[in-house]
Design a protein around this motif. Sequence first.
Motif, PDB file in Angstrom:
ATOM      1  N   TYR A   1       0.839  -1.213   0.000  1.00  0.00           N
ATOM      2  CA  TYR A   1       0.000   0.000   0.000  1.00  0.00           C
ATOM      3  C   TYR A   1       0.872   1.260   0.000  1.00  0.00           C
ATOM      4  O   TYR A   1       0.531   2.262  -0.626  1.00  0.00           O
ATOM      5  N   ARG A   2       1.988   1.175   0.703  1.00  0.00           N
ATOM      6  CA  ARG A   2       2.911   2.317   0.714  1.00  0.00           C
ATOM      7  C   ARG A   2       3.522   2.516  -0.675  1.00  0.00           C
ATOM      8  O   ARG A   2       3.708   3.650  -1.120  1.00  0.00           O
ATOM      9  N   ALA A   3       3.841   1.418  -1.357  1.00  0.00           N
ATOM     10  CA  ALA A   3       4.395   1.520  -2.714  1.00  0.00           C
ATOM     11  C   ALA A   3       3.372   2.146  -3.650  1.00  0.00           C
ATOM     12  O   ALA A   3       3.700   3.009  -4.467  1.00  0.00           O
TER      13      ALA A   3
ATOM     14  N   SER B   1      -8.591  -1.376  -5.953  1.00  0.00           N
ATOM     15  CA  SER B   1      -7.131  -1.346  -5.817  1.00  0.00           C
ATOM     16  C   SER B   1      -6.688  -2.371  -4.775  1.00  0.00           C
ATOM     17  O   SER B   1      -5.659  -3.037  -4.931  1.00  0.00           O
ATOM     18  N   ARG B   2      -7.489  -2.526  -3.717  1.00  0.00           N
ATOM     19  CA  ARG B   2      -7.172  -3.530  -2.693  1.00  0.00           C
ATOM     20  C   ARG B   2      -7.132  -4.916  -3.312  1.00  0.00           C
ATOM     21  O   ARG B   2      -6.255  -5.717  -3.006  1.00  0.00           O
ATOM     22  N   ALA B   3      -8.110  -5.184  -4.203  1.00  0.00           N
ATOM     23  CA  ALA B   3      -8.176  -6.513  -4.811  1.00  0.00           C
ATOM     24  C   ALA B   3      -6.895  -6.805  -5.603  1.00  0.00           C
ATOM     25  O   ALA B   3      -6.387  -7.933  -5.585  1.00  0.00           O
TER      26      ALA B   3
ATOM     27  N   ASP C   1      -5.729  -6.919   7.101  1.00  0.00           N
ATOM     28  CA  ASP C   1      -6.841  -7.792   6.696  1.00  0.00           C
ATOM     29  C   ASP C   1      -6.342  -9.145   6.224  1.00  0.00           C
ATOM     30  O   ASP C   1      -6.968  -9.789   5.398  1.00  0.00           O
ATOM     31  N   ILE C   2      -5.205  -9.575   6.738  1.00  0.00           N
ATOM     32  CA  ILE C   2      -4.645 -10.849   6.265  1.00  0.00           C
ATOM     33  C   ILE C   2      -5.544 -12.008   6.706  1.00  0.00           C
ATOM     34  O   ILE C   2      -5.915 -12.855   5.900  1.00  0.00           O
ATOM     35  N   GLY C   3      -5.927 -12.010   7.988  1.00  0.00           N
ATOM     36  CA  GLY C   3      -6.758 -13.110   8.497  1.00  0.00           C
ATOM     37  C   GLY C   3      -8.209 -13.036   8.057  1.00  0.00           C
ATOM     38  O   GLY C   3      -8.927 -14.033   8.088  1.00  0.00           O
TER      39      GLY C   3
END
Length: 227
Positions: A41-43, A111-113, A134-136
């Motif tokens: 996300y930072r990138a 974008s998250r997807a 949101d990994i888990g």
Amino acid sequence: MKRPNGPVVAIDGTAGTGKSSVGRAAAQQLGYGFLSTGGLYRALAYKVFAGKVDPSDEEAVLAVAKSIRFSFQRQPDATLKMFVDGQYLGDKLTLDEVAQTASKVSTHARSRAVLTEKMRQAGQDGGIILEGRDIGTVVFPDAEVKIFLTAAPEVRAERRVKQLQELGVKADFDKILASIKERDLRDSTRAASPLKPAADAVQIDTSRMNIQQVIDAVVKEINKYAA
Ligand code: DC
């Protein structure tokens, strides 16, 4: 489903709970890979900023997300070093402006997807700890081990002040606390994958724990799975 290299371990939680340090140390101890997913996300934020794209323009941000080529190279300290279009961005991604923009661009579901798919590719074979929000819940809802770290905002601000001081940077506690609260609020109230513990996550409040105690608690949870 058994993965070829071992379990996927999800460590989620708010900024400043020590997720990164804890995840990296636990991964080293266990010989697992480690990926800090906030880096993606930072990138994206960095590229959005560099391209003078408005972070609130969902379509434009999506186009940037789709255009980025991510690659990962495992380092001796277990970390997966991230290359963005072949370039290592290093310290450029740690600026507070980048973090704030990352929090903004991460509100866009499409974008998250795109980034979620990259995280899955990096982690699917297992033997890896992924740290994020949101990994888990979303990226690996089938992760074998799920941990959710929390800590009071004041404790997290204090930790960040210390971190900055160690780097020789002057730090203002009130400003940092306000920035943490602002990011928490945005991350936990966004419609797309808000920050929340998975129903089957083990929650650890780190407010009164030192880093070693948190590492030990996390390794213990992972070993329960491996046993
Ligand atoms: O963990 P970090 O500070 O590097 O994360 C930067 C931003 O990225 C954070 O404000 C929220 C977002 N993020 C996310 O939405 N989902 C993730 N899995 C990781 C980070």
